[in-house]
Design a protein around this motif. Structure first.
Motif, PDB file in Angstrom:
ATOM      1  N   UNK A  81      11.912   1.005  -3.463  1.00  0.00           N
ATOM      2  CA  UNK A  81      11.121   1.407  -2.308  1.00  0.00           C
ATOM      3  C   UNK A  81      11.988   1.996  -1.218  1.00  0.00           C
ATOM      4  N   UNK A  82      13.139   1.366  -0.974  1.00  0.00           N
ATOM      5  CA  UNK A  82      14.068   1.902   0.030  1.00  0.00           C
ATOM      6  C   UNK A  82      14.546   3.289  -0.393  1.00  0.00           C
ATOM      7  N   UNK A  83      14.782   3.456  -1.696  1.00  0.00           N
ATOM      8  CA  UNK A  83      15.206   4.756  -2.193  1.00  0.00           C
ATOM      9  C   UNK A  83      14.159   5.835  -1.961  1.00  0.00           C
ATOM     10  N   UNK A  84      12.888   5.496  -2.203  1.00  0.00           N
ATOM     11  CA  UNK A  84      11.824   6.487  -1.966  1.00  0.00           C
ATOM     12  C   UNK A  84      11.708   6.825  -0.487  1.00  0.00           C
ATOM     13  N   UNK A  85      11.801   5.801   0.349  1.00  0.00           N
ATOM     14  CA  UNK A  85      11.749   6.056   1.791  1.00  0.00           C
ATOM     15  C   UNK A  85      12.906   6.952   2.230  1.00  0.00           C
ATOM     16  N   UNK A  86      14.106   6.688   1.697  1.00  0.00           N
ATOM     17  CA  UNK A  86      15.268   7.504   2.054  1.00  0.00           C
ATOM     18  C   UNK A  86      15.043   8.957   1.644  1.00  0.00           C
ATOM     19  N   UNK A  87      14.459   9.146   0.468  1.00  0.00           N
ATOM     20  CA  UNK A  87      14.187  10.510  -0.001  1.00  0.00           C
ATOM     21  C   UNK A  87      13.192  11.216   0.912  1.00  0.00           C
ATOM     22  N   UNK A 123       0.835  -1.205   0.000  1.00  0.00           N
ATOM     23  CA  UNK A 123       0.000   0.000   0.000  1.00  0.00           C
ATOM     24  C   UNK A 123       0.871   1.256   0.000  1.00  0.00           C
ATOM     25  N   UNK A 124       1.893   1.262   0.850  1.00  0.00           N
ATOM     26  CA  UNK A 124       2.715   2.465   0.978  1.00  0.00           C
ATOM     27  C   UNK A 124       3.677   2.629  -0.192  1.00  0.00           C
ATOM     28  N   UNK A 125       4.176   1.504  -0.722  1.00  0.00           N
ATOM     29  CA  UNK A 125       5.136   1.548  -1.843  1.00  0.00           C
ATOM     30  C   UNK A 125       4.630   0.651  -2.964  1.00  0.00           C
ATOM     31  N   UNK A 126       3.501   0.974  -3.563  1.00  0.00           N
ATOM     32  CA  UNK A 126       2.871   0.069  -4.531  1.00  0.00           C
ATOM     33  C   UNK A 126       3.720  -0.152  -5.774  1.00  0.00           C
ATOM     34  N   UNK A 127       3.946  -1.433  -6.088  1.00  0.00           N
ATOM     35  CA  UNK A 127       4.647  -1.777  -7.308  1.00  0.00           C
ATOM     36  C   UNK A 127       6.137  -1.529  -7.304  1.00  0.00           C
ATOM     37  N   UNK A 128       6.674  -1.014  -6.192  1.00  0.00           N
ATOM     38  CA  UNK A 128       8.090  -0.686  -6.172  1.00  0.00           C
ATOM     39  C   UNK A 128       8.927  -1.913  -5.858  1.00  0.00           C
ATOM     40  N   UNK A 129      10.020  -2.104  -6.605  1.00  0.00           N
ATOM     41  CA  UNK A 129      10.986  -3.132  -6.248  1.00  0.00           C
ATOM     42  C   UNK A 129      11.623  -2.745  -4.919  1.00  0.00           C
ATOM     43  N   UNK A 130      12.221  -3.727  -4.263  1.00  0.00           N
ATOM     44  CA  UNK A 130      12.740  -3.488  -2.914  1.00  0.00           C
ATOM     45  C   UNK A 130      13.674  -2.287  -2.852  1.00  0.00           C
ATOM     46  N   UNK A 131      14.689  -2.235  -3.713  1.00  0.00           N
ATOM     47  CA  UNK A 131      15.651  -1.141  -3.649  1.00  0.00           C
ATOM     48  C   UNK A 131      15.024   0.197  -4.019  1.00  0.00           C
TER      49      UNK A 131
END
Length: 209
Positions: free
Chosen positions: A22-28, A12-20
């Motif tokens: 998703x981590x990149x978006x969270x870091x941003x 839900x929070x990172x829909x469709x994102x590959x693991x890395x």
């Protein structure tokens, strides 16, 4: 038969994102809120390399916290849902009933504290708030012998949020899911405590609405 993949808060929070990714978006998002500076405020020396490494590891830690099975969150709430509990108790040991579930909300909140360490020494920490809210539309549930065995058609709006008490909201998203795809009903799900023993076979959440 292989088990169906569970739907997690991450979907839900990172829909469709590959693991890395998703981590990149969270870091941003964490960087936008200045979280790495907050986490490292007790470090004696903060270099660019340390700040970057801390930000990435914090993002990975948050990503790991998102492995929350949404179906299990729903079931945990239903075990406190008064209408379902009463139906479960009435159906023991071998009756079957169908009960209508009105619109209701199930919530799950956790407040982890992440530690930042360098060479085994703690140099910082960060308190987080992770929230999951399931807003379920009316649907029918079939209960047999105190256990949930079937669900009628119905949708659920899932909201997942990450925040830090000292900086406020970091990321929040919503997604609508079919309840039947969210809850694994290949096996009956107990709704109340230990069930009374059945006689030998013969041949032949608190939630209210």
């Amino acid at each position: 038969m292989t088990s169906p993949a569970s739907i997690t808060a991450r979907a839900v929070l990172l829909p469709g994102a590959a693991r890395e990714a998703g981590v990149g978006e969270l870091a941003e998002r964490l960087h936008e809120r200045g979280v790495e500076q907050l986490a490292l405020r007790r470090a004696p020396v903060v270099t660019v390399v340390l700040r970057s490494a801390a930000l990435r590891e914090l993002a990975r830690a948050v990503d790991g916290l998102l492995e929350i099975d949404l179906g299990r969150v729903a079931v945990a709430g239903w075990r406190r849902y008064d209408r379902l509990r009463r139906t479960a108790m009435r159906t023991c040991p071998d009756r079957v009933e169908q009960v209508e579930l009105f619109e209701h909300e199930v919530t799950h909140t956790c407040c982890p504290r992440l530690e930042v360490t360098v060479d085994g020494n703690r140099v910082g920490e960060l308190a987080l708030e992770l929230g999951v809210a399931l807003l379920l539309q009316p649907l029918a549930a079939t209960v047999r012998g105190g256990m949930l065995v079937a669900l009628g058609p119905g949708d659920c709006t899932v909201t997942v949020s990450v925040a830090a008490p000292e900086v406020g909201p970091i990321l929040q998203r919503k997604r609508t899911l079919h309840v039947a795809t969210m809850v694994d009903l290949r096996r009956p799900i107990p709704l109340i405590g230990r069930q009374p023993a059945r006689p030998p076979a013969t041949p032949g959440a608190d939630l209210t609405a």
